[in-house]
Design a protein around this motif. Structure first.
Motif: not given
Length: 136
Positions: A43-53
């Motif tokens: 299980f993975r939890f990621e924060l993604v900043w600035g990926d408009a796609s």
């Protein structure tokens, strides 16, 4: 492609900030119940900043690459460990893997396809919950 072969992800986009939460796990159909998916580690939890796609329907069909800055917050190798990280009680940690019964499934492979699933086994806190997923 976003999170790896044999994996599924839930994406939560924030309306004002260019921030997304990406929660992913493994998923395979149960052998004797092909309409049911078994959810498994890691299980993975990621924060993604600035990926408009991540906000763009059809990003893969359009060939849009991954973008932004990704930070892995958690990677857990078992259901019990992941539930413990979420401050869950012993009953929840001892529960089996989550099973999602597919109640409705659009299979065009196009952005916007819907999947409606119900939790039929596993974590007692979400047992019986219904989730609506839309293909990005």
């Amino acid at each position: 492609r976003e999170v790896g072969d044999g994996r599924v992800a839930q994406v939560l986009n924030f309306p004002i900030l260019p921030l997304s939460f990406l929660l992913s796990s493994g998923a395979v159909p149960v052998q004797d119940k092909l309409t049911t998916l078994e959810i498994f580690p890691p299980f993975r939890f990621e924060l993604v900043w600035g990926d408009a796609s991540l906000r763009t329907a059809g990003r893969f069909a359009q060939g849009l690459p991954k973008g932004g800055v990704r930070t892995k917050v958690v990677e857990s190798g078992s259901d019990a460990d992941f539930r413990a990280l979420n401050a869950r009680d012993q009953e929840a940690q001892a529960a089996g893997r989550n099973m999602y019964k597919q109640r409705y499934l659009e299979i065009t492979g196009l952005p916007g396809d819907l999947r409606i699933s119900e939790i039929v086994a596993g974590d007692p806190a979400i047992l019986g919950c219904v989730f609506i997923h839309r293909r990005l």
